[in-house]
Design an enzyme around this catalytic site. Sequence first.
Site, mmCIF file in Angstrom:
data_model
loop_
_atom_site.group_PDB
_atom_site.id
_atom_site.type_symbol
_atom_site.label_atom_id
_atom_site.label_comp_id
_atom_site.label_asym_id
_atom_site.label_seq_id
_atom_site.Cartn_x
_atom_site.Cartn_y
_atom_site.Cartn_z
ATOM 1 N N ASP A 105 45.871 7.810 17.779
ATOM 2 C CA ASP A 105 44.698 8.619 18.092
ATOM 3 C C ASP A 105 45.098 9.678 19.129
ATOM 4 O OD1 ASP A 105 41.522 8.736 17.875
ATOM 5 O OD2 ASP A 105 41.965 8.673 20.023
ATOM 6 N N HIS A 304 40.559 3.765 10.924
ATOM 7 C CA HIS A 304 41.188 4.498 12.020
ATOM 8 C C HIS A 304 42.011 3.628 12.961
ATOM 9 C CE1 HIS A 304 41.708 7.723 14.893
ATOM 10 N NE2 HIS A 304 41.225 6.968 15.864
#
Length: 327
Positions: A105, A304
């Site tokens: 991320d 994610h």
Amino acid sequence: MSRHVAETAHRLIPSPGGRIHLVEQGTGPLVLLVHGFPESWYSWRHQLPVLAAAGYRAVAIDVRGYGRSSKPTATDAYRMLDLVEDNVAVVHALGEESAVVIGHDWGATIAANSALLRPEVFRAVGLLSVPYTPRGGPRPSELFARMGGDEEFYVSYFQEPGRAEAEMEPDVRGWLAGFYAALSADTMPAPGAPDPHFVGRKGGTLRDRFPVGRQPAWLSDEELDVYAGEFERTGMTGALARYRNMDRDWEDLADFDGAPITQPSLFIGGGLDASTTWLADAIKAYPVTLPGLVDSHLLDDCGHWIQQERAAEVNRLLTDWLAALPV
């Protein structure tokens, strides 16, 4: 070859912004692990023992503003240049000259810029979930403001100090649970449902669109408690400050417009992750932007939070890539 490894050890080391908290396990070549938003060193809990057993000194940090690391009060203390220097300080404080850096991320973007700006320190780079996108194009605030039409993209929503905090901090645990669920493969909203990355422009919140009462399989109540406890203690401002420096980063990195990262690299993304669909063109550009790319993987039916959702698979890909790197 796997080996017996010691338990994890916590340390605080000096850095340009104060101190960085890290957790390390194992001995051998240094592998620095950099988390994203809204997480902590704990997001690498499945990787630390595996990397240590494979013969590496695995070190997961709390990024500046998170967990037990220092939290400067000035917003511009969270610009990318400073976070890169924190990573360099960690490497040197551990008595090393170089390291492999792996990020997820925002940590992927920090890792990429660490390799770009300090190639003499970071000999290889692994990127999870967020592809490398060289500096370029319009100012980020202008780009994100155009997204969404009648709705506001979450990056723009995060810009105003105090605004997102007012949504998150009254119920940190509940907000985190919903955010994690919204971006996890097994709990994310169904196709066609309102996108949780956007808010209504008339007083909406991100939480309005989070799944209700659905906790992803990768996250136990005890693990959620760990994350919530960190942010209940620190608040969310240090974490959100990363978003509030994107225009500064664009200015600071002007000399690196379009610059490739040439060290050996790895990318692993989730097939259901919006980061890999929004930035599909960045992945296609890897022959130019990541000429040292060794492997690139998109994991089917993965969201994610890739190193937690698919820990065993990610661990195998990381250790195989690390083993193939030149010493």
